[in-house]
Design a protein around this motif. Structure first.
Motif, mmCIF file in Angstrom:
data_model
loop_
_atom_site.group_PDB
_atom_site.id
_atom_site.type_symbol
_atom_site.label_atom_id
_atom_site.label_comp_id
_atom_site.label_asym_id
_atom_site.label_seq_id
_atom_site.Cartn_x
_atom_site.Cartn_y
_atom_site.Cartn_z
ATOM 1 N N ASP A 5 0.816 -2.159 0.341
ATOM 2 C CA ASP A 5 -0.133 -0.148 0.024
ATOM 3 C C ASP A 5 1.336 0.992 0.022
ATOM 4 N N LEU A 6 2.536 1.498 -0.261
ATOM 5 C CA LEU A 6 3.075 2.555 0.915
ATOM 6 C C LEU A 6 3.433 2.830 -1.317
ATOM 7 N N LYS A 7 3.489 3.544 -1.021
ATOM 8 C CA LYS A 7 3.938 5.128 -2.486
ATOM 9 C C LYS A 7 5.896 4.336 -2.708
ATOM 10 N N ALA A 8 6.245 4.439 -3.972
ATOM 11 C CA ALA A 8 7.665 4.804 -4.516
ATOM 12 C C ALA A 8 8.226 5.450 -3.705
ATOM 13 N N ALA A 42 10.673 0.782 -6.375
ATOM 14 C CA ALA A 42 10.021 0.940 -6.789
ATOM 15 C C ALA A 42 9.265 -0.840 -6.957
ATOM 16 N N PHE A 43 7.907 -0.510 -7.972
ATOM 17 C CA PHE A 43 7.046 -0.995 -8.726
ATOM 18 C C PHE A 43 7.452 -2.047 -9.710
ATOM 19 N N SER A 44 7.349 -3.106 -10.150
ATOM 20 C CA SER A 44 6.940 -3.288 -11.704
ATOM 21 C C SER A 44 6.053 -3.545 -12.526
ATOM 22 N N LEU A 45 6.173 -3.349 -13.755
ATOM 23 C CA LEU A 45 5.156 -2.780 -14.398
ATOM 24 C C LEU A 45 4.191 -3.908 -14.001
ATOM 25 N N PHE A 46 3.255 -2.890 -14.589
ATOM 26 C CA PHE A 46 1.621 -3.008 -13.511
ATOM 27 C C PHE A 46 1.718 -3.608 -12.079
ATOM 28 N N LYS A 47 2.366 -3.804 -11.372
ATOM 29 C CA LYS A 47 2.637 -4.033 -9.979
ATOM 30 C C LYS A 47 1.806 -4.814 -9.197
ATOM 31 N N THR A 48 2.962 -5.959 -10.012
ATOM 32 C CA THR A 48 3.207 -7.251 -9.969
ATOM 33 C C THR A 48 3.817 -7.432 -8.691
ATOM 34 N N GLY A 49 5.161 -6.860 -8.643
ATOM 35 C CA GLY A 49 6.108 -6.678 -7.970
ATOM 36 C C GLY A 49 6.956 -6.040 -7.482
ATOM 37 N N VAL A 50 7.172 -5.906 -5.773
ATOM 38 C CA VAL A 50 7.878 -4.788 -5.306
ATOM 39 C C VAL A 50 9.207 -5.203 -5.182
ATOM 40 N N LEU A 51 10.081 -4.033 -5.263
ATOM 41 C CA LEU A 51 11.516 -4.236 -4.592
ATOM 42 C C LEU A 51 11.332 -3.195 -3.652
ATOM 43 N N LEU A 52 11.826 -4.554 -2.465
ATOM 44 C CA LEU A 52 11.591 -3.600 -1.467
ATOM 45 C C LEU A 52 13.656 -3.080 -0.766
ATOM 46 N N GLY A 53 13.361 -2.341 0.405
ATOM 47 C CA GLY A 53 15.287 -2.125 0.477
ATOM 48 C C GLY A 53 14.794 -2.312 2.392
ATOM 49 N N CYS A 54 15.801 -3.139 2.574
ATOM 50 C CA CYS A 54 15.871 -2.502 4.468
ATOM 51 C C CYS A 54 17.177 -2.455 4.630
ATOM 52 N N GLY A 55 17.865 -1.317 5.281
ATOM 53 C CA GLY A 55 18.981 -1.486 5.371
ATOM 54 C C GLY A 55 20.003 -1.433 4.145
ATOM 55 N N GLU A 64 1.107 -10.749 -4.417
ATOM 56 C CA GLU A 64 1.212 -11.510 -2.886
ATOM 57 C C GLU A 64 1.804 -11.343 -1.820
ATOM 58 N N LEU A 65 2.966 -11.624 -1.622
ATOM 59 C CA LEU A 65 3.734 -11.772 -0.543
ATOM 60 C C LEU A 65 3.753 -9.815 -0.088
ATOM 61 N N ALA A 66 4.080 -9.535 -0.783
ATOM 62 C CA ALA A 66 4.172 -8.239 -0.341
ATOM 63 C C ALA A 66 2.870 -7.032 0.238
ATOM 64 N N ARG A 67 1.715 -8.036 0.272
ATOM 65 C CA ARG A 67 0.359 -7.136 1.277
ATOM 66 C C ARG A 67 0.312 -7.997 2.610
ATOM 67 N N LEU A 68 1.051 -9.601 2.416
ATOM 68 C CA LEU A 68 1.415 -10.428 3.611
ATOM 69 C C LEU A 68 2.478 -9.714 4.757
ATOM 70 N N ILE A 69 3.105 -8.903 4.584
ATOM 71 C CA ILE A 69 3.975 -7.388 5.385
ATOM 72 C C ILE A 69 3.209 -6.099 5.596
ATOM 73 N N GLU A 70 2.970 -6.469 6.592
ATOM 74 C CA GLU A 70 2.148 -5.594 6.958
ATOM 75 C C GLU A 70 3.375 -4.179 8.193
ATOM 76 N N VAL A 71 3.224 -3.024 8.087
ATOM 77 C CA VAL A 71 3.946 -2.026 8.165
ATOM 78 C C VAL A 71 3.274 -0.693 9.296
ATOM 79 N N GLU A 72 4.060 0.009 9.897
ATOM 80 C CA GLU A 72 2.814 1.826 10.098
ATOM 81 C C GLU A 72 3.711 1.783 9.823
ATOM 82 N N LYS A 73 3.437 3.567 9.522
ATOM 83 C CA LYS A 73 4.571 4.075 8.421
ATOM 84 C C LYS A 73 5.271 5.530 9.872
#
Length: 73
Positions: A5-8, A42-55, A64-73
């Motif tokens: 649900d976050l933006k790039a 970043a998001f992939s074309l058509f938002k089917t994947g997400v590039l995440l960074g942590c450290g 599907e996996l990105a939707r299972l990672i709950e976050v708070e701003k």
């Protein structure tokens, strides 16, 4: 709210990872743990994947996996 649900460019703190099995082990070994800050790079074309960074780690996950990672701003 999920990491999908976050933006790039936005960052948030991981509250809960609702993934089980090898997916959870993989994310944990890469440093994606509760309490850490995750950034949507970043998001992939058509938002089917997400590039995440942590450290210093960057990882691409499916929508599907990105939707299972709950976050708070």
């Amino acid at each position: 709210m999920s990491v999908y649900d976050l933006k790039a460019g936005e960052s948030a703190k991981i509250v809960k990872i609702r993934i089980s099995g090898s997916g959870a082990e993989r994310l944990n070994s890469l440093g994606f743990e509760e309490g850490k800050i995750v950034t949507v790079l970043a998001f992939s074309l058509f938002k089917t994947g997400v590039l995440l960074g942590c450290g210093a780690v960057r990882v691409g996950v499916r929508k599907e996996l990105a939707r299972l990672i709950e976050v708070e701003k």
